[in-house]
Design a protein around this motif. Structure first.
Motif, PDB file in Angstrom:
ATOM      1  N   VAL A 202       0.803  -1.227   0.000  1.00  0.00           N
ATOM      2  CA  VAL A 202       0.000   0.000   0.000  1.00  0.00           C
ATOM      3  C   VAL A 202       0.838   1.280   0.000  1.00  0.00           C
ATOM      4  CG1 VAL A 202      -1.916   1.159   1.153  1.00  0.00           C
ATOM      5  CG2 VAL A 202      -1.590  -1.278   1.500  1.00  0.00           C
ATOM      6  N   ALA A 268       1.486   7.366   1.538  1.00  0.00           N
ATOM      7  CA  ALA A 268       0.626   6.565   0.657  1.00  0.00           C
ATOM      8  C   ALA A 268      -0.276   7.502  -0.140  1.00  0.00           C
ATOM      9  CB  ALA A 268      -0.227   5.602   1.481  1.00  0.00           C
ATOM     10  N   SER A 272      -5.512   5.364  -0.885  1.00  0.00           N
ATOM     11  CA  SER A 272      -5.189   4.173  -0.083  1.00  0.00           C
ATOM     12  C   SER A 272      -5.715   4.274   1.344  1.00  0.00           C
ATOM     13  CB  SER A 272      -3.666   3.965  -0.029  1.00  0.00           C
ATOM     14  OG  SER A 272      -3.161   3.746  -1.306  1.00  0.00           O
ATOM     15  N   ALA A 275      -7.688   1.297   2.706  1.00  0.00           N
ATOM     16  CA  ALA A 275      -6.846   0.109   2.883  1.00  0.00           C
ATOM     17  C   ALA A 275      -5.995   0.244   4.142  1.00  0.00           C
ATOM     18  CB  ALA A 275      -5.955  -0.077   1.660  1.00  0.00           C
TER      19      ALA A 275
END
Ligand code: ADP
Ligand code: MG
Length: 319
Positions: A202, A268, A272, A275
């Motif tokens: 990720v 990130a 994301s 996630a």
């Protein structure tokens, strides 16, 4: 009185973990290790010196935990799975009480992170522990400091400043009361291994926070050739640190400049976020978005009134 070889056999020759691709470990001139196909080797070394990296009164079990955990933290920051480590140990004397506890701390920590002791070196001298840790990543999958992109969010795991507060609590010069939880964070840091591995698919860049949040984020920003902008009020603090700062405003730099947290700082893409929240839940690890990567350079910290905060020279430097 046991000699060097008895000492090694007694305290540092443990049963091997058979799944770790070891052909020869402690006891020969060198270890022979077999890499699994399709993996790359990730190698790191960290040295702990008495009075520099841990206070002289630190118990031997904690010294061992810390010496190994700080290396595991570097593997975690690369999203590498631990495999093997070597130990170069310099001891002022052959003290069985010390060695018994040190060896136990090392074994417990090795078992916890799934890493095997495969060799080392034992010498007489000032108490110094040097551990080289080796781990694996699938080819090309290591997470570097340099991968952040403009627009990425910046996150940090856990909480900042607790270890630094623990160190103040030792009180040689400031006289703050010892906070046991913070002292544990200082003496027996936890490497964020599980979350580091889970984040591999990720994140764009990652670093572990050992010298201080601003100093380590600055390394990530420099490697990525970007600026990191952080809102101070977003930084995750535990109640002990919050209370300490409330009671003594001069401690405001603890979470920004205090070392030894061993949390992960990572970046990130903004899509994301879901996630990452899921990884936080699955690994039971607090993960907090604290800022953004942008064009430019350096680390800019904003206070609650959107004014830049001058943290000054921060982070531990040996020279
Ligand atoms: P050499 O003289 O051939 O370098 P040493 O006498 O230093 O070998 O070490 C003998 C064996 O014990 C080697 O396999 C080495 O890896 C291991 N060893 C020595 N010290 C340690 C230690 N502190 N922890 C783990 N293994 C050790
Ligand atoms: Mg030899």
């Amino acid at each position: 009185m046991q000699n060097e070889f008895d000492l090694i056999a007694r305290y540092f020759d443990w049963s091997i973990q058979p799944d770790r691709h070891q052909v020869v470990t402690v006891g020969d001139d060198a270890a022979v290790l077999e890499m699994p196909i399709g993996k790359q080797l990730v190698v790191t070394v960290d040295t702990l010196i008495e009075s520099v990296h841990f206070p002289s009164e630190t118990d031997p079990y904690s010294i061992a935990v810390k010496a190994l955990a700080v290396n595991i933290s570097d593997l975690a920051a690369m999203a590498a799975e631990p495999a093997w480590f070597t130990l170069a140990l310099s001891l002022p004397e052959n003290n069985p009480d010390f060695l018994e506890d040190f060896s136990r701390g090392l074994q417990d920590t090795a078992a916890r992170y799934g890493i095997s002791l495969v060799g080392g070196d034992t010498t007489r001298g000032p108490l110094t522990i040097s551990i080289q840790a080796m781990g694996w990543v699938p080819e090309g999958a290591a997470i570097l400091r340099s991968g952040a992109r403009a627009g990425d969010d910046i996150y940090v795991t856990g909480e900042l400043g607790a270890a630094a507060l623990g160190l103040l609590g030792l009180g040689s010069n400031r006289g703050y009361p010892a906070d046991d939880a913070c002292l544990m964070r200082l003496n027996r840091p936890e490497a964020r291994l599980e979350v580091g591995l889970a984040l591999r698919s990720v994140v764009t860049a990652m670093i572990d926070c050992s010298d201080g949040f601003v100093a380590d984020l600055a390394h990530l920003a420099a490697a990525s050739q970007l600026a990191a902008t952080v809102a101070r009020e977003c930084l995750p603090l535990n109640t002990a640190v919050e209370n300490a700062i409330r009671e003594d405003q001069s401690l405001w730099k603890l979470p920004l400049a205090g070392g030894d947290d061993y949390e992960l700082i990572f970046t990130a893409a903004s899509n994301s976020r879901g996630a990452i929240e899921q990884i936080a839940t699955e690994t039971s690890c607090r993960i907090t978005p604290v800022g953004k990567m942008d064009a430019g350079s350096g680390v800019i910290i904003y206070d609650e009134g959107r004014q830049p905060v001058d943290v000054g020279a921060s982070g531990y430097s040996h020279f």
